[in-house]
Scaffold this active site. Sequence first.
Site, PDB file in Angstrom:
ATOM      1  N   CYS A  73       0.827  -1.206   0.000  1.00  0.00           N
ATOM      2  CA  CYS A  73       0.000   0.000   0.000  1.00  0.00           C
ATOM      3  C   CYS A  73       0.864   1.260   0.000  1.00  0.00           C
ATOM      4  CB  CYS A  73      -0.917   0.002   1.223  1.00  0.00           C
ATOM      5  SG  CYS A  73      -2.009   1.436   1.312  1.00  0.00           S
ATOM      6  N   CYS A  82      -1.588   0.029   9.059  1.00  0.00           N
ATOM      7  CA  CYS A  82      -0.665  -1.056   8.708  1.00  0.00           C
ATOM      8  C   CYS A  82       0.766  -0.625   9.011  1.00  0.00           C
ATOM      9  CB  CYS A  82      -0.784  -1.411   7.228  1.00  0.00           C
ATOM     10  SG  CYS A  82      -2.321  -2.222   6.785  1.00  0.00           S
ATOM     11  N   GLN A 300     -16.022  -9.848  16.843  1.00  0.00           N
ATOM     12  CA  GLN A 300     -14.603 -10.036  16.548  1.00  0.00           C
ATOM     13  C   GLN A 300     -14.293  -9.586  15.123  1.00  0.00           C
ATOM     14  OE1 GLN A 300     -12.069 -10.808  18.349  1.00  0.00           O
ATOM     15  NE2 GLN A 300     -12.867 -11.747  20.214  1.00  0.00           N
ATOM     16  N   TYR A 329     -15.434 -11.032  31.680  1.00  0.00           N
ATOM     17  CA  TYR A 329     -15.316 -10.052  30.584  1.00  0.00           C
ATOM     18  C   TYR A 329     -15.840 -10.680  29.291  1.00  0.00           C
ATOM     19  CZ  TYR A 329     -11.820  -8.417  34.006  1.00  0.00           C
ATOM     20  OH  TYR A 329     -11.161  -8.063  35.168  1.00  0.00           O
ATOM     21  N   GLU A 350     -20.038  -9.470  32.564  1.00  0.00           N
ATOM     22  CA  GLU A 350     -19.623  -8.352  31.711  1.00  0.00           C
ATOM     23  C   GLU A 350     -20.114  -7.029  32.302  1.00  0.00           C
ATOM     24  OE1 GLU A 350     -18.354  -5.726  29.148  1.00  0.00           O
ATOM     25  OE2 GLU A 350     -17.759  -7.838  28.922  1.00  0.00           O
ATOM     26  N   ASP A 399     -10.930 -12.812  29.806  1.00  0.00           N
ATOM     27  CA  ASP A 399     -10.533 -12.119  28.577  1.00  0.00           C
ATOM     28  C   ASP A 399     -10.682 -10.617  28.816  1.00  0.00           C
ATOM     29  OD1 ASP A 399      -9.948 -11.292  26.039  1.00  0.00           O
ATOM     30  OD2 ASP A 399     -11.655 -12.275  25.060  1.00  0.00           O
ATOM     31  N   CYS A 426      -5.327  -9.394  24.863  1.00  0.00           N
ATOM     32  CA  CYS A 426      -4.968  -8.590  23.693  1.00  0.00           C
ATOM     33  C   CYS A 426      -3.779  -7.684  24.009  1.00  0.00           C
ATOM     34  CB  CYS A 426      -6.161  -7.755  23.233  1.00  0.00           C
ATOM     35  SG  CYS A 426      -6.781  -6.603  24.474  1.00  0.00           S
TER      36      CYS A 426
END
Length: 470
Positions: A73, A82, A300, A329, A350, A399, A426
């Site tokens: 790109c 990116c 997701q 979570y 949650e 999570d 994450c």
Amino acid sequence: MALKKGQEVTLTITGAAFKGKGVGKVDGMAVFVHGTAPGDTVRGRIIKKKKSFCEAKLLEIIEPSTDRIEPLCQHANVCGGCSWQHLPYAKQAEYKGQQVEDHVRRIAGLSETKVHPTLACDQELYYRNKMEYSFSTRRWLTEAEIQSDEFVDDSAFAAGLHAPGRFDKILNLNECHLQRKESFAILDYVRSYCVEHDIPAYDAYTHEGFMRHLMIRNAHHTEDFMVNIVTNADEPSIIQPLADALLKEFPIISTIINNINDTKSPTSVGRIQKVLHGPGYIVDKIGGHSFKIHPNAFFQTNTLQAEHLYEVARNYADLQDGDVVYDLYCGVGTLSLFMSEKAHKVLGIELVEVAVENAKFNAEENKVDNVSFVQGDMKDVFTEEMVEEFGAPDVLITDPPRVGMHPDVVERLKQLKVPRLVYVSCNSSTMARDLQELSEVYEVLEVQPVDMFPQTYHVEAVAKLRLKSS
């Protein structure tokens, strides 16, 4: 000689560090440089000076690394979407695994824990099922324009992604390879349509203008395709002809929504939402379950790789007949439902109320009756009373968000002593911090890095923990 802010330095990049920055040393001081690759020899300017490290802006690549490739790109070196396109994907996965292992060893202090090679994504490009583009009256200038001695006008109907660190300027995209090719084609069409029909972009300073965002979602397992147009006002005479033109040009579109955000908040969630075409949602699957995905619902972003992530988590859970599973979570319940296929009972917890509503809806839609959901702050609702009501968990899956678990939740897990624990993360640095605390009670057997976002420095990780024998 101590490095100083503003000083130019020459260094060789020896490793890939957190957040995708290359790192090398000058006079023994670690220097982090964005946009570099291990093996590059570069010239940079020190822009941040700390006690134990410096950060530098890349000025010139004197000698490129043998691993460096030409990004696909044209925006790769400017756009924040990116940051690693200058590296072959195999190297990206390798460095992500090294990052996770470094955190497990250095932060968690777990020298014996097995850290597996990164589970790479099958799709290096076009893997996202959602892109949110923005409109602006100001475009981000190219490096040549910035360095020009002459005045360069930045006013334009810009459509694309926010320039890194800027709320007001948009990188006016000429291409994008993160979502399906139709995604950029639709953005390009909407931009041209608005210019041709004198439809103004939203101005973040004056709060005037019409077009704010364009959100595009596509399903992986079905043909559903959504376009969500976010505007600053409710103007059917403007938005309906645009929707009609989009449907004529792109028959792939199954639903079009207009979110109307007439507040100063930059969110793409409208105060009013109107369905202009189709059902107002798309349907996709994870595992054996279907999910109705509404414009503002979480799902997701990489459907296929999410299934692989969940498979790792379920394997680490080693579910047995009669198992009670707690999913902390839990979000909209995708992982809870994935676990329900092999568990006796699953309880999802949650904080976000709308997510819990979606989770209950998803369970009902899929006719899953062995899953329950509770709304509340983890540190407040995860109590002895909850355990008494729902039963002691045999397996606990956590999570948490990027900041990791609240210290009270970590302490609660240490007290509860669940036989099997799975940590999905994450952010491997905050996961490592929590694993260090949990290792007082649990043995951390192995960690599996999972790449959900190729061409970026982001990486997920799943850790398998077992209660230590007393």
